[in-house]
Motif scaffolding. Structure first.
Motif, PDB file in Angstrom:
ATOM      1  N   PRO A 125      -6.991   4.985 -12.645  1.00 47.65           N
ATOM      2  CA  PRO A 125      -5.576   5.024 -13.038  1.00 47.65           C
ATOM      3  C   PRO A 125      -5.325   4.350 -14.387  1.00 47.65           C
ATOM      4  N   LYS A 126      -6.029   3.265 -14.648  1.00 46.63           N
ATOM      5  CA  LYS A 126      -5.876   2.557 -15.922  1.00 46.63           C
ATOM      6  C   LYS A 126      -6.297   3.469 -17.084  1.00 46.63           C
ATOM      7  N   LYS A 134      -9.521   1.468  -6.934  1.00 46.40           N
ATOM      8  CA  LYS A 134     -10.725   2.277  -6.760  1.00 46.40           C
ATOM      9  C   LYS A 134     -11.411   2.522  -8.088  1.00 46.40           C
ATOM     10  N   LYS A 135     -12.715   2.286  -8.093  1.00 43.31           N
ATOM     11  CA  LYS A 135     -13.491   2.553  -9.298  1.00 43.31           C
ATOM     12  C   LYS A 135     -14.089   3.952  -9.240  1.00 43.31           C
ATOM     13  N   MET A 160      11.999 -21.372  -6.449  1.00 42.89           N
ATOM     14  CA  MET A 160      11.643 -19.990  -6.792  1.00 42.89           C
ATOM     15  C   MET A 160      10.133 -19.849  -6.836  1.00 42.89           C
ATOM     16  N   ALA A 161       9.551 -20.155  -5.666  1.00 46.68           N
ATOM     17  CA  ALA A 161       8.090 -20.208  -5.601  1.00 46.68           C
ATOM     18  C   ALA A 161       7.498 -18.814  -5.689  1.00 46.68           C
ATOM     19  N   LYS A 162       6.796 -18.552  -6.758  1.00 44.91           N
ATOM     20  CA  LYS A 162       6.186 -17.244  -6.963  1.00 44.91           C
ATOM     21  C   LYS A 162       5.095 -16.977  -5.927  1.00 44.91           C
ATOM     22  N   TYR A 218       1.431 -12.382  -2.126  1.00 46.85           N
ATOM     23  CA  TYR A 218       0.652 -11.577  -1.176  1.00 46.85           C
ATOM     24  C   TYR A 218       0.830 -10.086  -1.426  1.00 46.85           C
ATOM     25  N   VAL A 219       1.950  -9.710  -2.021  1.00 44.83           N
ATOM     26  CA  VAL A 219       2.215  -8.280  -2.243  1.00 44.83           C
ATOM     27  C   VAL A 219       1.195  -7.640  -3.184  1.00 44.83           C
ATOM     28  N   LYS A 220       0.492  -8.472  -3.942  1.00 47.20           N
ATOM     29  CA  LYS A 220      -0.569  -7.931  -4.815  1.00 47.20           C
ATOM     30  C   LYS A 220      -1.677  -7.266  -4.010  1.00 47.20           C
ATOM     31  N   ASN A 221      -1.850  -7.733  -2.770  1.00 50.00           N
ATOM     32  CA  ASN A 221      -2.914  -7.165  -1.932  1.00 50.00           C
ATOM     33  C   ASN A 221      -2.673  -5.716  -1.554  1.00 50.00           C
ATOM     34  N   PHE A 222      -1.460  -5.240  -1.779  1.00 50.14           N
ATOM     35  CA  PHE A 222      -1.167  -3.843  -1.464  1.00 50.14           C
ATOM     36  C   PHE A 222      -1.657  -2.906  -2.572  1.00 50.14           C
ATOM     37  N   GLU A 223      -2.035  -3.491  -3.702  1.00 49.73           N
ATOM     38  CA  GLU A 223      -2.573  -2.661  -4.789  1.00 49.73           C
ATOM     39  C   GLU A 223      -4.015  -2.280  -4.467  1.00 49.73           C
ATOM     40  N   THR A 224      -4.349  -1.042  -4.700  1.00 45.97           N
ATOM     41  CA  THR A 224      -5.733  -0.620  -4.495  1.00 45.97           C
ATOM     42  C   THR A 224      -6.392  -0.486  -5.860  1.00 45.97           C
ATOM     43  N   TYR A 235       5.384 -14.955  -2.716  1.00 45.75           N
ATOM     44  CA  TYR A 235       5.489 -13.500  -2.767  1.00 45.75           C
ATOM     45  C   TYR A 235       4.213 -12.833  -3.244  1.00 45.75           C
TER      46      TYR A 235
END
Lengths: 253, 253, 253, 253
Positions: free
Chosen positions: B94-95, B16-17, B1-3, B8-14, B6
């Motif tokens: 967004p935060k 913006k500051k 269950m190698a995390k 790479y899906v973090k790279n889809f988060e943007t 997967y």
């Protein structure tokens, strides 16, 4: 008091629409929930009521936003998967994200006392939200696999950690040190040999998190079909889940 | 269950500051609050408790986020003005927006029963949020003037509308029709001549909304200074307010 | 061959508008110009013709886009400052940025032979562009100071480096080594004591770069006023420049 | 002249990365090319040299940017399709877009005299650029079908219009009026019955535009394989094209 004189300030608002034909994921996450869970005496490593409350709040959100096809929750986070062809709020990201986050947040407080009958909510918690686009089914599945693998890794760690502390008598620092650098197999071994615990027999909700999907079921009394939100604790990493629930990804884009 | 497979899906988060050196405004707004206010029998045209609850929720937010210099609320909306030099969450929009919105939302539910002792909260409400940048002090003041002018216009309308309905015996439709196309002066005249009401004597919180600012005040007992969040119902459109509270815009950018 | 069936793909285009009331800077920058300057035998440390060509291309851009108030160029880069209240292309950033960049690029090739009579252009060069917003006059001035300080630092380095190589007989590597870790004062000293060169007497265009502004001047023949684009080689870091050309920042926002 | 004091202004630059795993399309478009074509006496309805120059400029771009898999040009526009897995400039959209646009622009001027031996370039033209993401192969194909259908519609119109003007002796206004409200079939009929022209026999480059793709071909002399950029004038709307050139969409995402 002419309003019109000031209305130019509306032009400073931006209104970016999300790229069409992408899966939309909104993930909410508890703010400082380590502290929150301590203050409210959540059971360690898992508090069944706390997780049930998260699931309840997510169900309220799914009831309200019909374009959410699947939700996945673990620990203090929940991910909501929205149909790639949604036209909800004209695909304005901030609107989608803040409504879902706000409704989840208020539901968490609203239903608190249903799940914590003895423990008063000491202060209002907060959740942040982010919105992410995934172009393909594969990317979306990998996202969900990532979160479910994260659930597994954290839960195995926490289960072992709290076994060492609560049953093994170690201090938190000692338990941390003991687990530092260990592999999954090491943790399984500690649980088995020292605490007579087979990790795979731990409650599946703790190990897999909770998946909420919509299903049409037959009312056992009068036989009519209706849609319900069904909680599942299955493995989303394997193909089997997606074959069994093939309607989720079946949207024609 | 190698995390890791997967992740790479973090790279889809943007991420913006927000543009530096701009005033940041987060405005939250109730979802379907017309219906919400009806279901919870809010007094018309203004429900003192409902407004007090909004103010309370906004105070919780200001207590938590020290970079909010001023908040302004009216009806079911609240605006939070954040220092232009804030480094809160590394200026990730967004935060900032979702935390403020979530905490406001949960506080609204959390403190509901303090303000509505008789009326149970029937369902969890929701608020959306947006985030807006204003480059200059003038733009920021115009934004606040816009919201306060909006408060005035709506409140004058609502006060007259509900006088016609509740005291004048008109149906909602008749009252709407009567007010269609009227100017402010017409509404003032209706209130005065038909209902013996001088609009300017209506409670100032209803006419001006609520401004929350921080002030250092002396504790009357032991004389020590401490910071409090002060509710004001003043006119922000005039220069006078900004001269009196000159510390708000005094930040060196 | 129904076009309409495919037109939905237009919805994938985003159209973000630039925040109002901010200075807009478009900076273009030569791609691989180190190699380009070598291939075209640019004189070292500065090639007067190459700089004059850059200035010419920038002038074409300013002639076309009247909302550019000031341009600043040095080496293979040029910055264009656009009025903060521009409505050019409805403030669509990519449109503004790509037109300016494209026109600069084509003008560079178009006018090449005017400045390089002996050297044929061997291949088409390329420039990239970026667009940046500055909320205040101070931020804008600091941006321009940053670029002019960069010009100074690079030019002092290059002047000393090429003196060591061309007059001092060092290899490039030896010259690099010699300059490694030196301060401005060291470089001034090398130039002065070893090459009898007072850096401050070097051509001001090389030391300060080129500022292009618009001025109304009187035609010496018939006395009519007309607007020209004036090249200046002044110090923009000091207040003096901005007092002398106070019309640049005088826009009421 | 401390540069560091001013370097904070770099923080005002934003650096948004394009969503991963999407097809990237950069479309460039001539600015005021109606006027440009008149000033440079382009033949109507199509100027073979002008189109050949566009194709040449696009070839330069493809030679430089190997991640462009296919380009499509018609009239004064060109679309560049970049592999969905490109890491070019770290997927920074403005960088990709402005370099491609600039190199296309400079190549257009650079090669002008190769295609227009008699007509001097009177002034530097300009092109704008936009960047668009398409999540799926189907979306990308629909984008290209949209542009090719646009080519067809415009070319049929222009061919008929200029037949009416150049051969039929109508003024521009009369020809416009004549064509107002006509269907494709009407225009085909006008061409056929009045000008003895079968539209389908018009040059295919005018009817279909130009597709540039990369192919490995064998050198007829020494038999070695090498990659060339191949111009095609085929129908991209039908499946046949994509089956024949199946390598284009064959990227594993």
């Amino acid at each position: 008091m002419a309003k019109s004189k000031y209305e130019y300030v509306k032009n400073f608002e931006t209104e970016k629409k999300l790229l069409p034909n992408c899966w939309i994921v909104v993930r909410i996450d508890g703010r400082a929930f380590h502290q929150f869970s301590t203050k409210h005496k959540f059971k360690k490593p898992n508090d069944e009521n706390a997780l049930a409350l998260m699931n309840r709040a997510a169900s309220v959100v799914m009831d309200e936003f019909k374009d959410i096809l699947l939700s996945y929750g673990q620990s203090d986070e929940y991910s909501f998967v929205i149909r790639k062809d949604t036209t909800l709020y004209n695909r304005r990201g901030p609107k989608i994200m803040t409504y879902i986050n706000s409704l989840f947040s208020t539901s968490y407080v609203y239903y608190w006392s249903h799940y914590f009958k003895e423990t008063r909510l000491k202060y209002p918690p907060a959740f942040d939200a982010r919105i992410i686009l995934y172009p393909t089914d594969e990317n979306l599945r990998d996202y969900l696999s990532w979160r479910q693998a994260d659930c597994h890794i954290n839960n195995l760690y926490n289960t072992t950690f709290w076994a060492l502390v609560l049953k093994g008598g170690l201090t938190n620092t000692e338990a941390e040190k003991r687990l530092c650098g260990t592999l999954s197999s090491d943790k399984n071994e500690i649980l088995f040999s020292e605490f007579n615990t087979n990790y795979n027999n731990e409650p599946i909700m703790y190990r897999k998190g909770t998946i909420l999907i919509r299903k049409r079921i037959k009312n056992p009394e009068h036989g009519k079909m209706r849609q319900v939100i069904l909680p599942l604790h299955e493995d989303m990493i394997q193909d089997n889940f997606w074959q069994k629930h093939s309607e989720i990804l079946a949207i024609k884009s």
